[in-house]
Every structure is written in C-alpha cells, then in structure tokens.
Motif scaffolding. Structure first.
Motif, short mmCIF file in Angstrom:
data_model
loop_
_atom_site.label_atom_id
_atom_site.label_comp_id
_atom_site.label_asym_id
_atom_site.label_seq_id
_atom_site.Cartn_x
_atom_site.Cartn_y
_atom_site.Cartn_z
N CYS A 78 35.04 11.89 16.63
CA CYS A 78 34.58 12.28 15.29
C CYS A 78 33.47 11.37 14.76
O CYS A 78 32.49 11.86 14.19
N PHE A 118 36.97 19.77 18.28
CA PHE A 118 35.91 19.69 17.28
C PHE A 118 34.51 19.96 17.84
O PHE A 118 33.73 20.70 17.22
N ARG A 161 32.12 23.07 16.41
CA ARG A 161 30.95 22.67 15.63
C ARG A 161 29.86 23.75 15.54
O ARG A 161 29.33 23.97 14.45
N CYS A 173 30.90 26.21 12.85
CA CYS A 173 30.82 25.60 11.52
C CYS A 173 29.36 25.51 11.06
O CYS A 173 29.03 25.83 9.92
N ASP A 174 28.48 25.08 11.96
CA ASP A 174 27.05 24.99 11.63
C ASP A 174 26.48 26.36 11.29
O ASP A 174 25.67 26.50 10.36
N SER A 223 27.72 21.80 6.57
CA SER A 223 28.62 21.90 7.71
C SER A 223 29.41 20.60 7.85
O SER A 223 28.82 19.52 8.00
N PRO A 239 32.01 19.59 10.39
CA PRO A 239 32.74 19.98 11.60
C PRO A 239 33.66 18.90 12.16
O PRO A 239 34.08 18.99 13.30
N ILE A 275 32.71 15.96 12.84
CA ILE A 275 31.89 15.12 13.71
C ILE A 275 30.71 14.58 12.91
O ILE A 275 29.96 15.36 12.31
N THR A 316 31.85 13.97 6.80
CA THR A 316 32.82 15.01 7.12
C THR A 316 34.18 14.56 6.66
O THR A 316 34.40 13.37 6.39
N VAL A 344 37.88 21.29 9.44
CA VAL A 344 36.61 21.91 9.81
C VAL A 344 36.28 22.91 8.69
O VAL A 344 37.05 23.81 8.40
#
Length: 345
Positions: free
Chosen positions: A17, A125, A129, A132-133, A166, A168, A170, A195, A200
């Motif tokens: 992360c 994750f 991602r 999520c993006d 976003s 995510p 990370i 984050t 998420v």
C-alpha cells in the motif's frame, strides 16, 4: 490478538500500500487506544529498513478534527505517514499540509486488530486499482450525478468542474523519481498521495445537491454503526435543511446543532465502495466505506476532496443497493458496479 497474526496485514500496508523503501522516514500517528496496532506497523516498517517514529496523541473525540501541531510537523517531515487513529484526521488541514509537503498518507481510522488479519485487507489492491481509477475518472468528467435507492434516496448532484478522486489503497509505486535522497537511495513515485485502507473507493465533491438522501446502511463515523431506522435528510442548495428518522437521527441532529456551524450540513462527497472483500455494512468504519457496490455521502468538510468547505467535522452515511448515474450512464445499478470504459494509456 497476537501481533504475529497482525503482521500479515501490517506487511501488506507497508510493502504494497505505501511501498516503503530502505532509508525512508515513516511516521506512524496513533492515539492511546490503538498503540498496539501502531507497534505492529512500526515493526513491519522496520523490517523494510525504514527510519520509524511513532507519534502518540490523545483521541480527538470527533472525526475531522485537527491533530496537534507537533503531529502535523512530524507528518510533514516524513516520506510516509500511516494513521491508525480512533477518530479520523483525514479531512484535517494538518493532513493536507503533509500531502502538500510530499508525504504519502495512508489512513487507518478506527482500525481494529481483526482488520489486520481478514476482510478488506485480503483484497488484491493492485488488481483493483485500474477500476478505482476509472470510476474516479468517470466522476471527474461528469457534469451531473443522479443517485437513487430502494429506500427512497433521490438526489441530483452537480459535479461540473470537480475532480474525481481515486483511493485504491495504494500510494506508492515501485518506480522511482529522478532525484536521490536518503544516502543515495531513491524515493518512490507518487509522493503527496492519500488513501484509506482497506476501503477501495472512488469519490468526488459535488458543487451542489438537491433532493432526498436516505441512509439505510450505517453511519460509522459517529460510532452509530448500522442504523436501526433509516435516517432521512432533505437537501437544498447543497446543504441539509431537514433530518428525520429514529433515535440515530435525533442523535445526529443534536451533534450538528452543538457544532453551531452551518458548514456541518454541507454535502461534501459522493463516493462508491469498490472492495469486494468488504461484503456488507458492519458498523466498522473503513469496512463500510469500501463495501462493494455501495454508495456513501459525505457531510461537512469538502476541502480535502476538491471542494471549498472546511468544517469542524466530516461524517459519512451509507446506503444499500444504490443506482448511480453519471450524465445518464450507470456506474452502479442496484448495488452492482458497472465498469466504465478505461482510458487509453
């Protein structure tokens, strides 16, 4: 719970992360209630040969409050700040200062020992991602959102000109920036990113909102947890003008009234939960924020999300089986995520 078991999640937070690298400065901000979790995270960061500091403060008592100035300065001086705290400080000016200084921030608000071992922390994750993006990008391109639920939510939100965010789980990549620091080692890319873990989530701060919102899932920020009876709020001009429901609605009304600040009624956030390992509302703060296919509305501070309001508090209300349309196109249908078209690389 045995620290040995919690190391599973701690290592994932540090290695995946936040991508801590040898020589980086890591500050773990905690309070007196979550020191054991902070210790395990510190051990995981130490394994990565990071320079680790634990900063312990008193619980703030309300989500969105400011941390002590000494804590803010410690976060600003760090490469990575990990925040296992009882009450969220994510929407504070102090965290925004740390982000502006280039610190990678991972929030673990109201984190539990069990969350280090199972549940949302088990999600892949990096695999999630791109989704999520993409959802965040779709939010940022839309001019209007329409949100409805079987419980009675029916609200229109003006999104024009606001960025999608976003989160995510990370904030660090394996790549490097072209500048050496820390004894000729290289800092990871994506400095200044935020984050929360493990929720998420893609979100946006609306310009305005009109309609009715029914929170039939949970209100975890105030430790109300899963709601006993739906909390119904009427929204005009982007602010809540009326609240009704059962006992939890009455408690919420009292908390807002005592703040004596109109900003606490601001509709601050529209967010979609995207963690498939968070399968239901449990009342646990970061589980509920990330529950797959759910939507939550943030109220209060929006300045940390692309808006302009700074409030003494920020809270979120969750709802089941939402349908969310962006400029008429579904992004969630009755609790099922509809993956938007990915942007070309």
């Amino acid at each position: 719970m045995n620290a040995f078991l919690m190391m599973k999640g701690a290592r994932k937070i540090v290695e995946v992360c936040t991508a801590v690298t040898p020589g980086e400065k890591v500050v773990i901000v905690t309070d007196s209630s979550l020191v054991e979790i902070a210790d395990v995270l510190a051990a995981a960061a130490h394994e990565r040969e990071a320079e680790v500091v634990i900063a312990v403060m008193a619980p703030t008592g309300v989500d969105g409050a400011e941390p002590p100035r000494a804590v803010v300065e410690a976060m600003k001086a760090a490469d990575v700040a990990i925040l296992p705290v009882s009450y969220s400080i994510s929407h504070s000016e102090g965290v925004r200062e740390a982000l502006a200084s280039g610190t990678r921030v991972a929030a673990l608000s109201a984190f539990t020992k069990d969350m280090m071992v199972r549940g949302g922390i088990d999600a892949d994750f990096p695999k999630l991602r791109p989704l999520c993006d993409a959802v965040a990008a779709a939010m940022g391109k839309a001019r209007e959102a329409v949100l409805t639920t079987p419980a009675g939510t029916d609200v229109r939100l003006n999104l024009a000109g606001r960025p999608g965010n976003s989160h995510p789980c990370i904030v660090g990549d394996r790549g490097v920036l072209p500048r050496p620091i820390h004894d000729a080692r290289m800092r990871v890319a994506r400095p200044g990113k935020y984050t929360a873990i493990p929720n998420v989530e893609a979100n946006i701060s609306p310009v305005a909102a009109e309609g009715v919102i029914v929170f039939d899932g949970s209100i975890p920020n105030l430790r109300m947890g899963v709601v006993d009876a739906p909390v119904v709020v009427e929204v005009r001009g982007g602010s809540i003008v009326r609240i009704s429901g059962g006992k939890q609605a009455s408690i919420l009304r009292g908390i807002w009234h005592r703040q004596a600040d109109p900003s606490v009624y601001n509709i601050a956030q529209l967010a979609v939960g995207l963690n498939p390992e968070c399968t239901a509302f449990t009342g646990v703060f970061l589980n509920d924020h990330g529950a797959w296919g759910t939507v939550h509305i943030g109220i209060g501070t929006s300045a940390s999300l692309g808006g302009s309001t700074q409030s003494p508090m920020h809270l979120d209300g969750m709802m089941y089986a939402p349908t969310l349309l962006l400029d008429g196109r579904p992004i969630v249908e009755n609790g099922e995520v509809v993956e938007p078209a990915m942007e070309p690389a």
